[in-house]
Design a protein around this motif. Structure first.
Motif, PDB file in Angstrom:
ATOM      1  N   ALA A 106       0.813  -1.219   0.000  1.00 48.55           N
ATOM      2  CA  ALA A 106       0.000   0.000   0.000  1.00 48.55           C
ATOM      3  C   ALA A 106       0.849   1.274   0.000  1.00 48.55           C
ATOM      4  N   ARG A 107       2.149   1.146  -0.198  1.00 55.33           N
ATOM      5  CA  ARG A 107       3.024   2.318  -0.129  1.00 55.33           C
ATOM      6  C   ARG A 107       2.768   3.273  -1.291  1.00 55.33           C
ATOM      7  N   THR A 108       3.153   4.514  -1.091  1.00 55.10           N
ATOM      8  CA  THR A 108       3.063   5.531  -2.140  1.00 55.10           C
ATOM      9  C   THR A 108       4.482   5.828  -2.630  1.00 55.10           C
ATOM     10  N   GLN A 145      -2.538  11.111  14.479  1.00 51.68           N
ATOM     11  CA  GLN A 145      -3.805  11.825  14.361  1.00 51.68           C
ATOM     12  C   GLN A 145      -4.916  10.834  13.999  1.00 51.68           C
ATOM     13  N   PRO A 146      -6.169  11.228  14.166  1.00 50.20           N
ATOM     14  CA  PRO A 146      -7.260  10.367  13.705  1.00 50.20           C
ATOM     15  C   PRO A 146      -7.143  10.117  12.197  1.00 50.20           C
ATOM     16  N   PRO A 147      -7.641   8.983  11.723  1.00 48.53           N
ATOM     17  CA  PRO A 147      -7.557   8.673  10.290  1.00 48.53           C
ATOM     18  C   PRO A 147      -8.112   9.804   9.434  1.00 48.53           C
ATOM     19  N   ARG A 148      -7.423  10.100   8.352  1.00 50.24           N
ATOM     20  CA  ARG A 148      -7.843  11.050   7.322  1.00 50.24           C
ATOM     21  C   ARG A 148      -7.940  12.499   7.803  1.00 50.24           C
ATOM     22  N   THR A 149      -7.210  12.838   8.871  1.00 45.66           N
ATOM     23  CA  THR A 149      -7.158  14.223   9.335  1.00 45.66           C
ATOM     24  C   THR A 149      -6.487  15.072   8.256  1.00 45.66           C
ATOM     25  N   ASP A 150      -7.002  16.272   8.042  1.00 50.47           N
ATOM     26  CA  ASP A 150      -6.408  17.181   7.051  1.00 50.47           C
ATOM     27  C   ASP A 150      -4.916  17.374   7.330  1.00 50.47           C
ATOM     28  N   VAL A 155       1.206   6.566   7.102  1.00 52.15           N
ATOM     29  CA  VAL A 155       2.567   6.046   7.011  1.00 52.15           C
ATOM     30  C   VAL A 155       2.640   4.704   7.731  1.00 52.15           C
ATOM     31  N   GLY A 156       3.646   3.937   7.407  1.00 49.10           N
ATOM     32  CA  GLY A 156       3.921   2.680   8.100  1.00 49.10           C
ATOM     33  C   GLY A 156       5.307   2.741   8.708  1.00 49.10           C
TER      34      GLY A 156
END
Length: 166
Positions: A106-108, A145-150, A155-156
């Protein structure tokens, strides 16, 4: 079952490792965990109960939801840190390796760092390396932070650092 073994068994499951990561930066209900991980509410509830019994997550309050009450959970990640290596961590290592494979897929594109080494170094160098690893782990956990915070990115960070027999 004694506490260290119960905690090891609880964390030796890839889905539960994902839950612990989510609950480091946010207090979430089972429904929120289920939505984020794409699993059923029942499955999320089951795994959260396993983690709670092992002391890996704690209740962080309740909220009213459609006439009912939903518990919110968080992962107090510093509780599990110890200088002592409990016996039988092989299950946890296997779960970590499965998680690493999933995360790698799932890396970018962009900067990343991989290291695999079996080396001989002085005690001073080893102590410094361990301190840097601990600093990196603390940095990302404390700023989660909470998931999908602006203005955040997913990251892993998978770390295994240990001394070896000669």
């Amino acid at each position: 079952m004694d506490e260290p073994v119960q905690a090891l068994r609880a964390t030796a499951h890839p889905l539960r490792l994902q839950m612990l990561s989510l609950l480091t930066g946010a207090e979430l209900s089972a429904a929120e965990v289920a939505r984020e991980l794409g699993i059923s509410h029942a499955n999320a509830s089951y795994h959260l109960r396993v983690l709670a019994r092992a002391g890996e997550v704690v209740e962080a309050g309740e909220e009213r939801v459609r006439g009912g009450t939903a518990k919110r959970y968080r992962h107090p990640w510093r509780i599990g840190l110890s200088a002592d290596e409990p016996a039988g961590r092989e299950m946890e290592v296997r779960a970590m390796s499965q998680e690493l494979v999933r995360r790698w897929a799932a890396r970018t594109p962009g900067r990343s760092q991989l290291c695999d080494a079996e080396l001989w170094v002085t005690d001073e160098v080893w102590a410094e390396a361990l301190a840097l690893v601990e600093q990196a782990a603390a940095l990302v956990h404390e700023h989660a932070q909470p998931p999908r915070t602006d203005d955040t990115r997913k990251v892993g960070l998978t770390i295994a650092a240990f001394g070896m027999e000669s």
